[in-house]
Design an enzyme around this catalytic site. Structure first.
Site, mmCIF file in Angstrom:
data_model
loop_
_atom_site.group_PDB
_atom_site.id
_atom_site.type_symbol
_atom_site.label_atom_id
_atom_site.label_comp_id
_atom_site.label_asym_id
_atom_site.label_seq_id
_atom_site.Cartn_x
_atom_site.Cartn_y
_atom_site.Cartn_z
ATOM 1 N N LYS A 1 0.817 -1.197 0.080
ATOM 2 C CA LYS A 1 -0.120 0.221 -0.043
ATOM 3 C C LYS A 1 0.811 1.383 -0.094
ATOM 4 O O LYS A 1 0.500 2.467 -0.443
ATOM 5 C CB LYS A 1 -1.065 0.163 1.221
ATOM 6 C CG LYS A 1 -1.737 -1.078 1.460
ATOM 7 C CD LYS A 1 -2.612 -1.229 2.717
ATOM 8 C CE LYS A 1 -3.357 -2.410 3.109
ATOM 9 N NZ LYS A 1 -3.886 -2.600 4.217
ATOM 10 N N GLY A 2 1.926 1.082 0.289
ATOM 11 C CA GLY A 2 2.921 2.354 0.644
ATOM 12 C C GLY A 2 3.175 3.234 -0.563
ATOM 13 O O GLY A 2 3.338 4.269 -0.391
ATOM 14 N N GLU B 1 7.723 2.008 -5.941
ATOM 15 C CA GLU B 1 7.824 1.564 -4.487
ATOM 16 C C GLU B 1 8.083 2.714 -3.777
ATOM 17 O O GLU B 1 8.519 3.671 -4.042
ATOM 18 C CB GLU B 1 9.001 0.623 -4.546
ATOM 19 C CG GLU B 1 9.353 0.099 -3.243
ATOM 20 C CD GLU B 1 8.138 -0.885 -2.743
ATOM 21 O OE1 GLU B 1 7.134 -0.498 -2.098
ATOM 22 O OE2 GLU B 1 8.588 -2.005 -2.309
ATOM 23 N N ASP B 2 7.438 2.522 -2.508
ATOM 24 C CA ASP B 2 7.962 3.729 -1.579
ATOM 25 C C ASP B 2 9.193 3.788 -1.102
ATOM 26 O O ASP B 2 9.852 4.730 -1.015
ATOM 27 C CB ASP B 2 6.740 3.658 -0.404
ATOM 28 C CG ASP B 2 6.876 2.410 0.550
ATOM 29 O OD1 ASP B 2 7.523 1.351 0.107
ATOM 30 O OD2 ASP B 2 6.127 2.146 1.382
ATOM 31 N N ASP C 1 14.885 -0.660 0.161
ATOM 32 C CA ASP C 1 15.796 -0.809 1.603
ATOM 33 C C ASP C 1 16.526 -2.079 1.137
ATOM 34 O O ASP C 1 17.820 -2.160 0.644
ATOM 35 C CB ASP C 1 15.123 -0.445 2.877
ATOM 36 C CG ASP C 1 14.000 -1.398 3.127
ATOM 37 O OD1 ASP C 1 13.681 -2.363 2.233
ATOM 38 O OD2 ASP C 1 13.372 -1.504 4.210
ATOM 39 N N LYS D 1 17.119 3.563 0.700
ATOM 40 C CA LYS D 1 17.764 3.448 1.828
ATOM 41 C C LYS D 1 19.023 2.438 1.715
ATOM 42 O O LYS D 1 18.915 1.207 2.064
ATOM 43 C CB LYS D 1 16.700 3.104 3.068
ATOM 44 C CG LYS D 1 17.189 3.041 4.603
ATOM 45 C CD LYS D 1 16.281 2.317 5.419
ATOM 46 C CE LYS D 1 14.916 2.963 5.717
ATOM 47 N NZ LYS D 1 14.095 2.401 6.738
ATOM 48 N N PHE E 1 13.577 4.570 10.590
ATOM 49 C CA PHE E 1 12.211 4.165 10.182
ATOM 50 C C PHE E 1 11.428 5.521 9.988
ATOM 51 O O PHE E 1 11.372 6.336 10.840
ATOM 52 C CB PHE E 1 11.494 3.386 11.305
ATOM 53 C CG PHE E 1 10.075 2.823 10.837
ATOM 54 C CD1 PHE E 1 10.300 1.492 10.173
ATOM 55 C CD2 PHE E 1 8.813 3.453 11.225
ATOM 56 C CE1 PHE E 1 9.065 0.953 9.898
ATOM 57 C CE2 PHE E 1 7.785 2.759 10.713
ATOM 58 C CZ PHE E 1 7.703 1.497 10.348
ATOM 59 N N VAL E 2 10.482 5.370 8.691
ATOM 60 C CA VAL E 2 10.000 6.606 8.281
ATOM 61 C C VAL E 2 8.386 6.250 8.293
ATOM 62 O O VAL E 2 7.977 5.406 8.006
ATOM 63 C CB VAL E 2 10.435 7.301 7.112
ATOM 64 C CG1 VAL E 2 11.853 7.761 7.407
ATOM 65 C CG2 VAL E 2 10.543 6.282 6.113
ATOM 66 N N ASP F 1 3.888 3.753 6.554
ATOM 67 C CA ASP F 1 3.228 3.523 7.839
ATOM 68 C C ASP F 1 3.981 2.952 8.885
ATOM 69 O O ASP F 1 5.001 2.481 8.746
ATOM 70 C CB ASP F 1 2.090 2.736 7.553
ATOM 71 C CG ASP F 1 2.315 1.237 7.469
ATOM 72 O OD1 ASP F 1 1.771 0.376 8.114
ATOM 73 O OD2 ASP F 1 3.000 0.914 6.492
ATOM 74 N N ARG G 1 -0.184 6.944 7.263
ATOM 75 C CA ARG G 1 0.034 6.731 5.836
ATOM 76 C C ARG G 1 -0.511 7.987 5.381
ATOM 77 O O ARG G 1 0.031 8.684 4.376
ATOM 78 C CB ARG G 1 -0.796 5.691 5.242
ATOM 79 C CG ARG G 1 -0.131 4.444 5.441
ATOM 80 C CD ARG G 1 -1.003 3.267 4.442
ATOM 81 N NE ARG G 1 -0.764 1.982 4.586
ATOM 82 C CZ ARG G 1 0.430 1.317 4.539
ATOM 83 N NH1 ARG G 1 1.308 2.025 3.729
ATOM 84 N NH2 ARG G 1 0.468 0.259 4.642
#
Length: 192
Positions: free
Chosen positions: A55-56, A111-112, A115, A143, A164-165, A171, A177
């Site tokens: 969902k990101g 993609e959000d 990493d 990242k 972590f963001v 989220d 979100r």
């Protein structure tokens, strides 16, 4: 109440107001527009299919689609590698596949956060089986110090440290979100 607040009576999901802003709404908009301009130049006269990773990436994809001036459409895939944890389990599971064929199309996976690279490596392999004309990757955040597999994005809005963001589609346990900016989630609240 301001639009940037996330109300919560639950101490596990405190207000985001005091959390440090990493990128403002305007910084994000500027970078997304720059990526849209770049993609528009590279695909001039062609159509592009954006495939967002739910969902990101949903908010990033919608803004990016509007910033791209060439004909574009989009589809979504859903995978699971985090569950409710803040660290990837390493095992990627496809939950929702694309709805339409991509053979012969110019595809950009959206993609959000890139990493570890495990999710995007999995998805890239899956998409290549469908024989697109081309396949590139766009990510809002990179990242790089978390990378476990050799994969890079073709379009990157921001490089970030190993923190972590939340916000702008990202989220913590399905909360935050809707924040218009990207904030650092306090490590002490993130649990494990």
């Amino acid at each position: 109440m301001s639009s940037s607040t996330t109300p919560s009576n639950d101490a596990q999901f405190p207000s985001a107001d005091p959390m440090e802003i990493l990128f403002t709404r305007q910084q994000i908009a500027d970078r997304v527009q720059a990526l849209g301009d770049q993609i528009s130049r590279e695909y001039a006269g062609q159509s592009v299919l954006l495939i967002g990773v739910l969902k990101g990436a949903a908010i990033f994809l919608s803004d990016l689609a509007r910033a791209i001036k060439v004909d574009n459409s989009f589809d979504f895939v859903a995978v699971s590698s985090y569950g409710r944890a803040r660290v990837s389990s390493g095992a990627v599971k496809l939950i929702k596949d694309i709805d339409n064929p991509i053979e012969g199309k110019h595809v950009i996976l959206v993609e959000d956060i890139l990493d570890t690279g495990l999710t995007l490596s999995y998805l890239r392999g899956l998409m290549l089986q469908h024989k697109p004309a081309s396949l590139k990757i766009a990510t809002c955040l990179d990242k790089a110090e978390r990378r476990l597999v050799p994969i890079e994005a073709d379009y990157v809005a921001f490089q970030i440290p190993n923190r972590f963001v939340i916000g702008y589609g990202m989220d913590y346990a399905e909360h935050y979100r809707n924040l218009p900016d990207i904030r650092l989630f306090p490590e002490e609240l993130a649990g494990h």
